[in-house]
Design an enzyme around this catalytic site. Structure first.
Site, PDB file in Angstrom:
ATOM      1  N   LYS A 182       1.427   3.412 -11.731  1.00 24.72           N
ATOM      2  CA  LYS A 182       1.916   4.207 -11.174  1.00 24.72           C
ATOM      3  C   LYS A 182       3.664   3.610 -10.972  1.00 24.72           C
ATOM      4  CE  LYS A 182       0.148   2.028  -6.940  1.00 24.72           C
ATOM      5  NZ  LYS A 182      -0.903   2.271  -5.277  1.00 24.72           N
TER       6      LYS A 182
ATOM      7  N   TYR B 188      35.417   1.720  -2.261  1.00 22.80           N
ATOM      8  CA  TYR B 188      35.422   3.097  -0.484  1.00 22.80           C
ATOM      9  C   TYR B 188      35.795   2.356   1.000  1.00 22.80           C
ATOM     10  CZ  TYR B 188      33.638   6.489  -4.234  1.00 22.80           C
ATOM     11  OH  TYR B 188      33.583   7.235  -5.470  1.00 22.80           O
TER      12      TYR B 188
HETATM   13  C1  LIG Z   1      -1.275   1.110  -5.835  1.00 27.28           C
HETATM   14  C2  LIG Z   1      -3.204   0.925  -5.713  1.00 27.28           C
HETATM   15  C3  LIG Z   1      -3.144  -0.189  -5.822  1.00 27.28           C
HETATM   16  C4  LIG Z   1      -2.417  -1.611  -6.683  1.00 27.28           C
HETATM   17  O1  LIG Z   1      -1.805  -2.407  -5.316  1.00 27.28           O
HETATM   18  P1  LIG Z   1      -1.286  -3.715  -5.585  1.00 27.28           P
HETATM   19  O2  LIG Z   1      -0.787  -3.827  -4.195  1.00 27.28           O
HETATM   20  O3  LIG Z   1       0.031  -3.441  -6.099  1.00 27.28           O
HETATM   21  O4  LIG Z   1      -1.881  -4.538  -5.814  1.00 27.28           O
HETATM   22  C5  LIG Z   1      -4.774  -0.657  -6.106  1.00 27.28           C
HETATM   23  N1  LIG Z   1      -5.615   0.678  -5.923  1.00 27.28           N
HETATM   24  C6  LIG Z   1      -4.425   2.240  -5.234  1.00 27.28           C
HETATM   25  C7  LIG Z   1      -5.996   3.242  -5.001  1.00 27.28           C
HETATM   26  C8  LIG Z   1      -3.391   1.872  -5.697  1.00 27.28           C
HETATM   27  O5  LIG Z   1      -2.858   2.929  -4.916  1.00 27.28           O
END
Ligand SMILES: *Cc1c(COP(=O)(O)O)cnc(C)c1O
Length: 379
Positions: free
Chosen positions: A37, A260
């Site tokens: 993601k 700036y």
């Molecule tokens: C993002 C996510 C993970 C991964 O989490 P990390 O802390 O990066 O290992 C695992 N499970 C779900 C449902 C997530 O949304």
């Protein structure tokens, strides 16, 4: 990459694959879900392609848009959408042939209605809320949801999962409570032969009893533990570097204001170089105060406010030329600016910082020839 660009992210693919192999060793024959993601935590979706080649079992994304991007890049392997389902996205989700997360009777009903209309079946995981109070059905309602879904006849129920709220610290009573709550569910639903999964990176690092049938480590795959200086596995290291090329050099007199608001005044005549990266790329304004970059193996301070597209660095008496490589995150010679250092500066965490680097920065993948292709992390 079609065009050259003077600021970019370099990904050491060999190191990334090493990270996955190290995790595979820890989890044995359990399934391996790789969260990709948020553009693979800012590392870019080319990693998803490699994951497919080397035998990752499942890719995890947050939403329809991310699932669609994977499919449009020719990734045909199983994908699980973690996020909650929205009614107006169901047809598109079904068309992408991805696994969905069902977290209530209401959502089950919405999906079922479209499945029946389109004469499709759908592979789903049930999400249980064991204490995070975000999404997921309550543990005591799982049995009811399962029989409700059985009755709808359009679901292939393949998994049951939950998420840990406090796995980033060891020995946490709440994490232990969630793991116990999840374990009792796995016992209750053992006959269904579901894939039970709970562990994110923190779970992998601190709670071996949270591994169950599949793990979902994100941050750890990209080389970071949940806390700085945590020493989980010497093989696991960051694979992300942020680099740019000096775009301008000038000598500035004493008492001049830089950028700036003229927030920085030179105390004596000095050399200022301009770097073509700014908050428009995700390099935050909050990094101006105390922020450093590496040029020719030495640390130099960012001066003045960070602009949308540029920032200025004071190199004092030192030498540097237009076109020289600047490291904003990563190593150069013996010096290093770690992502953690940047996070402290910006009062952020690796997750947020990595996702913040956007598409204006091309991702350059360093893979020494076919190195990674010979490595398989399939169980
Ligand atoms: C993002 C996510 C993970 C991964 O989490 P990390 O802390 O990066 O290992 C695992 N499970 C779900 C449902 C997530 O949304």
């Amino acid at each position: 990459m079609k065009w050259s660009h003077p600021a970019w992210i370099e990904i050491d693919v060999v190191q990334w694959v090493r990270n996955l192999c190290a995790i595979r060793k820890r989890i044995g024959t359990r399934r391996f879900c790789l969260p990709v993601k948020a553009n693979a935590y800012g590392h870019g979706l080319s990693l998803a392609k490699i994951a497919q080649e080397i035998g990752i079992d499942l890719l995890g994304v947050s939403c329809l848009q991310e699932a669609a991007r994977l499919r449009s890049q020719g990734i045909s392997m199983p994908v699980l959408v973690f996020g909650a389902i929205h009614e107006d996205q169901i047809d598109d989700l079904l068309a992408l042939d991805v696994e969905l997360t069902i977290s209530s009777k209401y959502k089950a009903e919405l999906v079922a209605r479209r499945c029946i209309f389109l004469q499709k079946k759908c592979r789903v995981h049930i999400e249980v809320d064991t204490g995070m109070q975000r999404t997921g059905v309550r543990p005591e309602s799982v049995a009811d949801l399962v029989s409700f879904m059985d009755g709808l006849k359009c679901f292939e129920l393949i998994g049951l999962y939950s998420h840990l709220a406090t796995s980033n610290v060891a020995d946490d009573p709440f994490a232990k409570f969630q793991i116990a709550a999840f374990r009792s569910l796995t016992e209750r639903f053992k006959v269904r032969q579901l894939v039970f999964h709970l562990a994110n990176s923190g779970g992998i690092i601190h709670y071996p009893e949270s591994y169950f049938d599949m793990v979902r480590p994100g941050l750890l795959c990209y080389g970071y533990c949940s806390q700085q200086h945590e020493n989980f596995d010497a093989q696991i290291l960051p694979c992300f570097c942020l680099k740019a090329k000096i775009s301008y050099f000038k000598v500035v007199k004493e008492g001049e204001g830089i950028g700036y608001g003229r927030s920085y005044l030179t105390r004596k005549q000095t050399r200022i170089v301009t770097i073509p990266i700014g908050y428009g790329d995700g390099y935050r304004r909050s990094l101006a105060e105390g922020g450093k970059v590496l040029i020719r193996g030495k640390r130099f301070p960012i001066v003045g406010a960070i602009c949308m597209d540029q920032l200025m660095v004071d190199i004092g008496e030192r030498e540097a030329y237009v076109g020289d490589e600047v490291v904003l995150i990563g190593k150069q010679g013996k010096e290093e600016i770690s992502l953690w250092e940047i996070c402290h500066q910006a009062q952020s965490i690796p997750y947020e910082m990595l996702c913040g680097f956007n598409d204006r920065l091309p991702r350059v993948y360093l893979d020494s020839a076919d190195h990674y292709k010979s490595s398989s992390i399939a169980q």
